[in-house]
Design a protein around this motif. Sequence first.
Motif, PDB file in Angstrom:
ATOM      1  N   PHE A 286       0.810  -1.214   0.000  1.00 23.35           N
ATOM      2  CA  PHE A 286       0.000   0.000   0.000  1.00 23.35           C
ATOM      3  C   PHE A 286       0.844   1.266   0.000  1.00 23.35           C
ATOM      4  O   PHE A 286       0.366   2.323  -0.435  1.00 23.35           O
ATOM      5  CB  PHE A 286      -0.976  -0.026   1.177  1.00 23.35           C
ATOM      6  CG  PHE A 286      -2.229  -0.801   0.880  1.00 23.35           C
ATOM      7  CD1 PHE A 286      -3.403  -0.156   0.561  1.00 23.35           C
ATOM      8  CD2 PHE A 286      -2.223  -2.183   0.900  1.00 23.35           C
ATOM      9  CE1 PHE A 286      -4.560  -0.856   0.270  1.00 23.35           C
ATOM     10  CE2 PHE A 286      -3.370  -2.914   0.613  1.00 23.35           C
ATOM     11  CZ  PHE A 286      -4.547  -2.242   0.304  1.00 23.35           C
ATOM     12  N   VAL A 289       1.115   2.202  -3.511  1.00 19.12           N
ATOM     13  CA  VAL A 289      -0.102   2.866  -3.989  1.00 19.12           C
ATOM     14  C   VAL A 289      -0.095   4.334  -3.566  1.00 19.12           C
ATOM     15  O   VAL A 289      -0.435   5.228  -4.353  1.00 19.12           O
ATOM     16  CB  VAL A 289      -1.352   2.144  -3.436  1.00 19.12           C
ATOM     17  CG1 VAL A 289      -2.623   2.873  -3.869  1.00 19.12           C
ATOM     18  CG2 VAL A 289      -1.378   0.694  -3.899  1.00 19.12           C
ATOM     19  N   GLU A 290       0.316   4.587  -2.334  1.00 20.59           N
ATOM     20  CA  GLU A 290       0.399   5.966  -1.848  1.00 20.59           C
ATOM     21  C   GLU A 290       1.377   6.779  -2.694  1.00 20.59           C
ATOM     22  O   GLU A 290       1.088   7.915  -3.095  1.00 20.59           O
ATOM     23  CB  GLU A 290       0.836   5.987  -0.383  1.00 20.59           C
ATOM     24  CG  GLU A 290       0.948   7.388   0.187  1.00 20.59           C
ATOM     25  CD  GLU A 290       1.526   7.409   1.595  1.00 20.59           C
ATOM     26  OE1 GLU A 290       1.579   8.507   2.196  1.00 20.59           O
ATOM     27  OE2 GLU A 290       1.943   6.352   2.100  1.00 20.59           O
ATOM     28  N   ALA A 292       2.293   6.222  -5.762  1.00 18.77           N
ATOM     29  CA  ALA A 292       1.716   6.429  -7.094  1.00 18.77           C
ATOM     30  C   ALA A 292       0.719   7.580  -7.079  1.00 18.77           C
ATOM     31  O   ALA A 292       0.654   8.383  -8.024  1.00 18.77           O
ATOM     32  CB  ALA A 292       1.042   5.144  -7.573  1.00 18.77           C
ATOM     33  N   GLY A 293      -0.065   7.679  -6.003  1.00 13.31           N
ATOM     34  CA  GLY A 293      -1.007   8.781  -5.901  1.00 13.31           C
ATOM     35  C   GLY A 293      -0.314  10.131  -5.812  1.00 13.31           C
ATOM     36  O   GLY A 293      -0.724  11.105  -6.468  1.00 13.31           O
ATOM     37  N   LEU A 312      -5.830   7.791  -4.601  1.00 14.04           N
ATOM     38  CA  LEU A 312      -4.798   6.754  -4.479  1.00 14.04           C
ATOM     39  C   LEU A 312      -3.938   6.984  -3.239  1.00 14.04           C
ATOM     40  O   LEU A 312      -3.548   6.025  -2.556  1.00 14.04           O
ATOM     41  CB  LEU A 312      -3.924   6.730  -5.728  1.00 14.04           C
ATOM     42  CG  LEU A 312      -4.579   6.209  -7.005  1.00 14.04           C
ATOM     43  CD1 LEU A 312      -3.619   6.371  -8.189  1.00 14.04           C
ATOM     44  CD2 LEU A 312      -4.975   4.746  -6.848  1.00 14.04           C
ATOM     45  N   THR A 313      -3.636   8.248  -2.946  1.00 13.92           N
ATOM     46  CA  THR A 313      -2.834   8.547  -1.751  1.00 13.92           C
ATOM     47  C   THR A 313      -3.572   8.123  -0.490  1.00 13.92           C
ATOM     48  O   THR A 313      -2.989   7.514   0.410  1.00 13.92           O
ATOM     49  CB  THR A 313      -2.505  10.045  -1.684  1.00 13.92           C
ATOM     50  OG1 THR A 313      -1.867  10.448  -2.907  1.00 13.92           O
ATOM     51  CG2 THR A 313      -1.581  10.348  -0.521  1.00 13.92           C
ATOM     52  N   GLY A 316      -3.643   4.307  -0.293  1.00 14.59           N
ATOM     53  CA  GLY A 316      -2.363   3.742   0.113  1.00 14.59           C
ATOM     54  C   GLY A 316      -2.083   3.949   1.586  1.00 14.59           C
ATOM     55  O   GLY A 316      -1.793   3.003   2.317  1.00 14.59           O
TER      56      GLY A 316
END
Length: 406
Positions: A286, A289-290, A292-293, A312-313, A316
Motif C-alpha cells: 500500500f 499505492v500511496e 503512485a497517488g 490513491l494517496t 495507500g
Amino acid sequence: MAATDTAPKHSGTMARLLPIMAAVFAAFLLIGLALPVLPLHLHQGLGFGPFAVGLVTGSQFVASLLSRIGAGNYADGRGGKRAVVVGLVAAALAGLVYLGSLTLLDRPTASATVLFVGRAVLGAAESFIITGGVAWGLALAGGRNSGKVIAWIGMAMFAALALGAPIGSALYEAGGFAAIALGTTLLPLATLLATLPMRGVKAAGVAARQSWTSVAQAVWLPGVGAAFSSLGYGAILSFAALLFAERGWQPVWLPFTAYAASLIAARLCFGHLPDRFGGARVAAVFVLVEAAGLLSIWLAPGPPVAAIGAVLTGLGYSLVYPGLGAEAVEDLPASNRGLAMGLYTVFLDVALGFGSPALGLIAASAGLRLVFLAAAAAALPALAIALLLGRKARATSPGTKRAAAG
C-alpha cells in the motif's frame, strides 16, 4: 475481566469495536469543530497576525506530542476505557476554558493566552482519547486483530475531523466562537455519559509489563516507517488546496475530501488485511499505492487527475499506518500496548510537526508541485522498512522456526 489476547471473528470484532469507534468519533468531532474557525476568531475577532495564530493553534499539537507516552502508560496501568474517560473530562474542561476566553474579549492578549491554554488542554485530551481508545480496542478484540483495531478506530477519527470542519464553520457563522466553545463543552460530556456504561477491560498487573526501553525497541522501526509514509498525509493536508488555488482549479477542497473519503472507505473494507496477511506485507504494497497517488498529483495536468491522485494517496496510506502499527505491537504483551501505541503515534506527530514545515520550505524554493514529488520519494524509506520488517517476521514465524529446528 482480565486482559486477553484472543482473536474474535470478523463480525464479533466489529461489534466489540463499534461503541469505542462511536466514542472516538464524537470526541474528535469536537476537535474538528475549531479547526477552520479558530484562526478566524484570533485574526478577525481578536486582531492577531499569523504568528500568534500559529502559536495558539499549534499548542494543541505540542501538548498532544508531550502527553502521548503518559497517556499510553495510563491506559496500560488503569485501562483504556479510563484513559478515554479522562480525555473526555479534559476535553470538556477545554471547552470551559474557551468560554472563559470570551469574557476577556476587551483584553485580546489575555483572551488569546487563555485560548492557548485551552488548546493545550484539548491536545492532552486528544492523546488520552485516541491512545486509550486503541488500547481499549486491542484489549477487547485481541492482539491478532491489532491491524483492524488501529485501522477502524483511526477511521472514526478521520471521519470526525472531516465532518467537524463544516459543522464548525456553520456553528461559527450562526453563533460565533461562543457556539464553538459551548459545543466543545457539551459534546464530550454527552459522550462521557454514553461511554461510562460501556464494557471495560481490567488492566494487567505491573509485573506483567515490559520495560519502557523494550517497548521503544519494538516500536521505533515501524514508527520511523510510519513517519516517512505520513509525509504524504501532511502534503495533502497542508498543500493540496494551495496547489489547486495556485492553478485555478476548483473546488479547492476536492483533494482533501477525495483523500479522506478514500481512506475511510479503504479502512472499512480492507482493515482486516494486515491481520490476515501480515502488517509489514500489506504496508509494503500500500505504500507503493500511496507513492503512485502522490506522483499523480505532481504530474497532474488538471483537477481530475489530481483528484484521482488524492484518492490513491488516501487508499495507500489507509493501510500503511495500521499495517506498521500491527508490527509495532505484535510481539508485545497486552499490558504494554497502550504505551506502544503512544510511542508509535509520536512518530506521526513528529512527521507532521517537522515534516510539514520541511515540505513548506520545498514549496517556497521549488514550487508547490515539488512537494508531492518529495512526499512520494519519502515513501521509499517506508517501503524499505516494511520489507525489512516482513523479512524479520518470516524469519521468526513458527514454520521457519520448526524448519530450522528440524
